[in-house]
Design an enzyme around this catalytic site. Structure first.
Site: not given
Ligand SMILES: *[C@@H]1O[C@H](CO)[C@@H](O)[C@H](O)[C@H]1NC(C)=O
Length: 514
Positions: A262, A322-324
């Protein structure tokens, strides 16, 4: 929501007044009766008890008195009507406030005690609290108890309330990266948060889309990463204003700088920070997460987070995690070589752990605590025992209640957000789905459950800007506010609906007078 025709006709009758008795969130203990007392704005005052630790000059309470006076009785231009005393209703001309501990100049914290006792009877009109933060919660409740007769007289019923929050972290997340939110949207949200007894503003400042936070150590980040470096940024002054505005309402500001994923908007302002993705043997020209194999990355993070640690005074920072997406890391030959030397094999979670652990060590050295998204736990990053894990995924890798069980069984503290994504909308009264959530409905003893310190409603900004923020937030977020404040037994949907309808009307009337 139904009932608003009624609301608007009431509003006409009670112009500038808060609506009657829309208590929200519901107090832990309340006893009311039909006996009531008149309140005449021209001679009513908020008053410090002589032995209160807070006295005139206490900014948090002095300003709250002014706010609630305006909310209740209208602005200073308000002309008091002649009191009609023909019914001989007894009168209350002050609310006396006794705060036990000093702390007017302090910041609210996770440990702040918010308990208060409110007694309105023949002998007293009295608010007792341990701290100024408890006094703020009590003032809000007091204001919700006042109602107005059709003739326009203000009344408050004989009431006794003992109140305290069920959870100490009751947050609301705003995302100011996907869409920039003007400062006024943030400040207005803080106002309504206070009406709901929310106490944490989780500020998801930056993300892939834009970098509106104006850094003084790396000004290029905003210059190259914001939507517009003049109009769509938060200056140091803006940030200070948000923090103080929140403090005066007993709200902490939890700043999030999400890495290593992100972060696309960080790239242009600090070349070399992001991982170059490869297409075959050549860089494709696109970028992935923060590059975890370079010393320069960690030097940058040290400097950047040193600034962030001093700008945001709360003990906690949110570090994201998050969400790597591993695709880009996997494509990059330098990263592949680094993985080999480190013995990570083909397990990119280990590389993520390496990054997060190095970052956590940096932040710890600055004397800060941290919150991270659940992937950090799911990917088995070794975190210090005081880390707070925020649960946002409903079913993956397991149901969110199971996830809370696993986190607390590991002895870590948890925050729940998964069922409270306010950016997800459906037609109809979907507040019920938010309301019926029971955060502690998982296997585990009392000690384990005590590790769930609260939760947050989240408003992600992909499809939300200042034009639709308010109707999407309220009153839906109020459902979460009551779940996090009120007793576990407060679950009756019909009663909640009636109160929420009134509360919504009240919020509307505040918006039109504010
Ligand atoms: C407050 O008093 C009024 C008038 O006596 C009564 O109609 C109302 O039900 C009371 N409200 C509560 C919450 O007790």
């Amino acid at each position: 929501m139904a009932g608003c025709g009624l609301c608007f006709s009431l509003l006409l009758a009670a112009a500038f007044a808060r609506q009657a008795q829309a208590l929200w969130p519901w107090p832990q203990y309340i006893q009311t009766s039909d006996s009531h007392y008149a309140i005449f704005p021209y001679n009513f005052q908020f008053q410090y008890h002589v032995s209160s630790a807070a006295q005139p000059g206490c900014s948090v309470l002095d300003e709250a008195f002014q706010r609630y006076r305006d909310l209740l009785f209208g602005s200073s231009s308000w002309q008091p009507p002649e009191p009609t005393r023909k019914q001989h209703t007894p009168e209350k001309n002050s609310l006396v406030i006794l705060v036990v501990l000093p702390g007017c100049d302090q910041l609210p914290s996770l440990e702040s005690v918010e308990n208060y006792t409110l007694v309105i009877n023949d002998d007293h009109c009295f608010l007792l609290s341990q701290t100024v933060w408890g006094a703020l919660r009590g003032l809000e409740t007091f204001s919700q108890l006042i109602w107005r007769s059709p003739e326009g007289t203000f009344f408050i019923n004989k009431t006794e309330i003992e109140d305290f929050p069920r959870f100490s972290h009751r947050g609301l997340l705003l995302d100011t990266s996907r869409h920039y939110l003007p400062l006024t949207s943030i400040l207005d949200t803080l106002d309504v948060m206070a009406y709901n007894k929310f106490n944490v503003f989780h500020w998801h400042l930056v993300d892939d889309s834009s970098f509106p936070y104006e850094s003084f150590t790396f000004p290029e980040l905003t210059r190259k990463g914001s939507y517009n470096p003049v109009t769509h940024v938060y200056t140091a002054q803006d940030v200070k204003e948000v923090i103080e505005y929140a403090r005066l309402r007993g709200i902490r500001v939890l700043a999030e700088f999400d890495t290593p994923g992100h972060t696309l908007s960080w790239g242009p302002g600090f070349p070399g920070l992001l991982t170059p993705c490869y297409s075959g043997s050549r860089p494709s020209g696109t970028f992935g997460p923060v590059n975890p194999i370079l010393n320069t990355t960690y030097e940058f993070m040290s400097t950047f987070f040193l600034e962030v640690s001093s700008v945001f005074p709360d003990f906690y920072l949110h570090l994201g995690g998050d969400e790597v997406d591993f695709t880009c890391w996997r494509s990059n030959p330098d990263i592949q070589a680094f993985m080999k030397t480190k013995g990570f094999g083909n397990d990119f979670k280990q590389l993520e752990s390496f990054y997060i652990q190095t970052l956590l060590n940096i932040i710890s050295a600055y004397g800060k605590g941290y919150v991270v998204w659940q992937e950090v736990f799911d990917n088995k990053v070794k975190v210090p025992p005081d880390t707070i894990i925020q649960v946002w995924r409903e079913e993956v890798p397991v149901n969110y209640l199971k996830e809370l069980e696993l986190i607390t069984r590991a002895g870590l503290r948890a925050l729940l957000s998964a069922p409270w994504y306010l950016n997800h909308i459906t037609y109809g009264p979907d507040w019920r789905d938010l309301y019926v959530v029971e955060p502690l409905e998982f296997e585990g003893g009392a000690q384990q459950k005590a590790l769930v310190i609260g939760g947050e409603a989240c408003m992600w900004g992909e499809y939300v800007d200042s034009t639709n923020l308010v109707p999407r937030l309220w009153p839906r977020a109020a459902a979460v506010a009551e779940r996090l404040w009120s007793n576990k037994s407060v679950t009756n949907l019909d009663l909640a609906f009636k109160r929420l309808t009134r509360f919504r009307c009240e919020l509307l009337s505040l918006q039109t007078t504010g």
